[in-house]
Design an enzyme around this catalytic site. Structure first.
Site, mmCIF file in Angstrom:
data_model
loop_
_atom_site.group_PDB
_atom_site.id
_atom_site.type_symbol
_atom_site.label_atom_id
_atom_site.label_comp_id
_atom_site.label_asym_id
_atom_site.label_seq_id
_atom_site.Cartn_x
_atom_site.Cartn_y
_atom_site.Cartn_z
ATOM 1 N N ASP A 324 0.863 -1.163 0.000
ATOM 2 C CA ASP A 324 0.000 0.000 0.000
ATOM 3 C C ASP A 324 0.911 1.228 0.000
ATOM 4 O O ASP A 324 2.117 1.115 0.241
ATOM 5 C CB ASP A 324 -0.896 -0.032 1.240
ATOM 6 C CG ASP A 324 -1.808 1.181 1.327
ATOM 7 O OD1 ASP A 324 -2.340 1.590 0.277
ATOM 8 O OD2 ASP A 324 -1.961 1.723 2.432
ATOM 9 N N ASP A 522 -1.618 -0.856 6.112
ATOM 10 C CA ASP A 522 -1.823 -0.362 7.475
ATOM 11 C C ASP A 522 -3.249 0.043 7.776
ATOM 12 O O ASP A 522 -3.641 0.089 8.932
ATOM 13 C CB ASP A 522 -0.915 0.840 7.744
ATOM 14 C CG ASP A 522 -1.430 2.103 7.073
ATOM 15 O OD1 ASP A 522 -1.796 2.016 5.879
ATOM 16 O OD2 ASP A 522 -1.470 3.155 7.724
ATOM 17 N N ASP A 526 -7.145 -2.023 4.089
ATOM 18 C CA ASP A 526 -6.163 -3.057 3.741
ATOM 19 C C ASP A 526 -6.473 -4.393 4.404
ATOM 20 O O ASP A 526 -5.838 -5.400 4.068
ATOM 21 C CB ASP A 526 -4.758 -2.609 4.163
ATOM 22 C CG ASP A 526 -4.253 -1.434 3.348
ATOM 23 O OD1 ASP A 526 -4.575 -1.376 2.153
ATOM 24 O OD2 ASP A 526 -3.555 -0.575 3.909
#
Length: 660
Positions: A324, A522, A526
């Site tokens: 990410d 995080d 996600d």
């Protein structure tokens, strides 16, 4: 006496075996010498029968374990007239539980350190014991009570004494305080906090007593959430023994073949028993679990909570990594770019009100706003009431000396703030910038423009991953391509998937080859992809979010350098586990061949097998790593000799060198 009784309860079969051995030895010195062999042999057969029941249950479930060798060795030794050799094998089997218990506790010491230090009590301030007592930092004249941390309620005023743990997430009421937050963030230096700032549970107070107002109950506070993750990791043993199980059937067949050939060639049944006595399987049963638990403990030393031995095995074979962007490749803590106050507001007023409200928010941007106000030298205002509206922002009510009437401040998304401030004007943003909007009493106060920063360690971490065998890296982000692609090019990530929703991330990651794949993220969005990946790696420095709960590894310290560290630990752990297993197998096979030629009596062989067990366990404990280990970014990830570790007040403390 109580110590002996606790040992009996913990290891009843070990105590029983030792008692039978003592009785047998006493009988050897009496005229009833023959009854000693009968008693020892009968006891050994009873234990063999007990083990056989468990073995049959495992076979019915489709698991061919190593108990076959132990049961066969005990039975054969008794039948060929070697009851004392059978008793030594029984002692090895029953004593193996005690050895494994010691090795397991030794290998999990870093995991259990967190559990032992969890806050248990809080000191609640009831009322001033004398008129005029100051509740804002001067705590000498107050009435207090000690309560279990679970009874703390939001809004309670708490007294935190010098050197004590902050019991729950709280807002500092005292004007100033210093805390050791190394157990939470890995930062070794003390952290200074001012009135109005949030302090996480688990932080250690400095040398002065302070007052704080509880901002969350214990169950929702950061340290307690970390403890739950550690308990989950410490209790995860289901997949740990899979590595040893792969060798169970071949080793059993080999031992039976050697024993059968020795019997057939020599014509002596005792050779069969002598071979099987040294083929008992404790090295395989114990070495792999100890090594994997040791690897998990070593990972905890670096702030990595690994939720199972199977995860370490997957890490050792990882070939792809997906990231990410926000909070992962970037810090997730944007820095102030510029202030855009509305006509009726000043820059200081805009930032002060926004920061005072953001203290009560758990959003990733909240701390950045608070820190920006602190850097501008602005004092925060304590709210009379505050409420965080999930995914939108935070609303807070303040009363200041300049404004006797209470004012309501909203900080958050433009669509939400516009409900109370129709005159809101959107900021003109460049790629990579974001804006936080503020309203005061229904009027638009302005916008705070911030820009996220790429982690300083990101480039180094990606190079280290490549050196560790990661062949493919990609960025999978919900951000726009104009923001994501320049960052990816700078770091050498050639593959970018932008503007992805959670479902898109799962679809993309599921199709990536080669496998296994590590997904690093995080945020709440996600959580699905972390659960779907072969190895979910959560940057969980802010506590046990949904991402942390769904991940296989939680990184408690806010640094991306922990990812190559995790891969390196996985490789080291599997290597040490395999070395320990093969060491046990090679020594056992050597002893079996010696016994097959008649050079190793059954009783001596049984004692030598105990030495093999000890060697295998000590070899597996190498996975714990040296106690002197600590993180340095300047040294190669795979080089444990250049790593160092320290502790503060019993808690793991990891710090970074100045090259960070």
């Amino acid at each position: 006496m109580s110590r002996f009784s606790s040992l009996v309860r913990a290891y009843p079969l070990v105590i029983a075996t030792l008692l039978v051995a003592m009785i047998g030895l006493v009988l050897l010195a009496t005229p009833a010498i023959e009854s000693a062999s009968w008693i020892v042999g009968a006891y050994a057969l009873v234990i063999a029968g007990w083990e056989a029941v468990g073995m049959i249950r495992q076979l019915i479930r489709g698991h061919a374990g190593l108990d076959i060798l132990a049961v066969t060795a005990i039975t054969a030794a008794v039948l060929v007239g070697e009851p004392w050799a059978a008793l030594v094998v029984v002692l090895m089997l029953t004593g193996g539980a005690a050895l494994e218990d010691y090795a397991e506790n030794r290998s999990k010491r870093e995991l259990t350190a967190l559990l032992r230090k969890a806050p248990q009590q809080a000191t609640r301030i009831l009322a001033p014991s004398a008129p005029g007592a100051d509740m804002h930092g001067h705590t000498a004249e107050v009435t207090t009570e000690d309560i279990p941390v679970e009874e703390v309620e939001v809004g309670d005023l708490l007294l935190v004494r010098p050197g004590a743990l902050v019991p729950v997430d709280s807002i500092l009421v005292s004007e100033h305080a210093v805390f050791d937050e190394s157990s939470l963030t890995g930062e070794s230096l003390p952290v200074e906090r001012d009135a109005g700032e949030k302090v996480s549970s688990g932080a250690v107070n400095g040398q002065a007593a302070v007052t704080m107002r509880a901002a969350a109950p214990a169950a929702e506070s950061e340290y307690q959430q970390i403890v739950r993750l550690v308990e989950q990791a410490a209790g995860s043993k289901a997949k740990v023994v899979r590595l040893a199980d792969r060798y169970a059937v071949p080793f059993t067949v080999l031992a039976l073949v050697i024993a059968g050939i020795a019997w057939a060639v020599s014509g002596e049944a005792v050779r069969f028993a002598e071979v099987l006595v040294v083929a008992t399987p404790c090295p395989l049963l114990i070495a792999a679990p100890v090594a994997f638990l040791g690897g998990m403990s070593r990972a905890a030393r670096f702030g990595l909570i690994v939720k199972g031995g199977g995860t370490l095995e997957q890490l050792s074979r990882a070939r792809s990594a997906a990231f990410d962007k926000t909070g992962t490749i970037t810090t997730g803590k944007p820095v102030l770019e510029r202030l855009l106050p509305a006509d009726r507001a000043s820059e200081d007023e805009l930032l002060r009100f926004a920061a005072s409200a953001e203290v009560y928010s758990s959003h990733v941007l909240a701390d950045s706003v608070v820190q920006a106000a602190k850097q501008h030298g602005l004092s925060l205002v304590e709210a009379e009431h505050a409420e965080e509206i999930a995914t939108n922002g935070v609303a807070a009510v303040f009363r200041t000396p300049d404004a006797p009437e209470a004012v309501t401040v909203r900080v958050g998304k433009p669509s939400w703030v516009r409900h109370s401030a129709p005159d809101l004007v959107l900021a003109d943003l460049a790629p990579g910038e974001l804006a936080i909007y503020v309203s005061v009493d229904g009027r638009f106060a302005g916008a705070i423009v911030m820009r996220d920063q790429v982690r300083e360690e990101a480039a180094q971490a990606l190079r280290q991953l490549s050196a560790l065998g990661i062949e493919r890296t990609l960025m999978v982000t919900g951000d726009v391509a104009a923001t994501a692609e320049p960052i990816a090019r700078r770091l050498g990530i050639s593959e970018v998937h932008a503007e992805c929703r959670p479902g898109d991330k799962v679809r993309i990651v599921s199709s990536v080859q080669p496998r296994p794949l590590i997904m690093v993220g995080d945020g709440l969005n996600d959580a699905p992809v972390l659960a779907a990946a072969d190895i979910g790696f959560a940057m969980g420095a802010r506590g046990a979010t949904a991402a942390s709960e769904s991940a296989d590894i939680v990184n408690r310290y806010d640094t991306l350098s922990a990812l190559p560290r995790a891969v390196s630990i996985g490789k080291d752990t599997v290597r040490i586990a395999l070395q320990s297993i093969w060491l046990g197998i090679i020594i056992s096979v050597g002893l079996m061949l010696i016994a097959a030629f008649g050079f190793l009596p059954a009783l001596l062989g049984a004692w030598l097998q105990e030495v093999v067990d000890l060697v295998a366990i000590l070899g597996a404990l190498r996975a714990v790593g040296p106690r002197s280990e600590r993180i340095t970014r300047s040294s190669p990830v795979a080089s444990t000799e250049q790593l160092h570790f320290s502790t503060t007040q019993g808690l793991p403390r990891v710090w970074l060198t100045s090259e960070l």
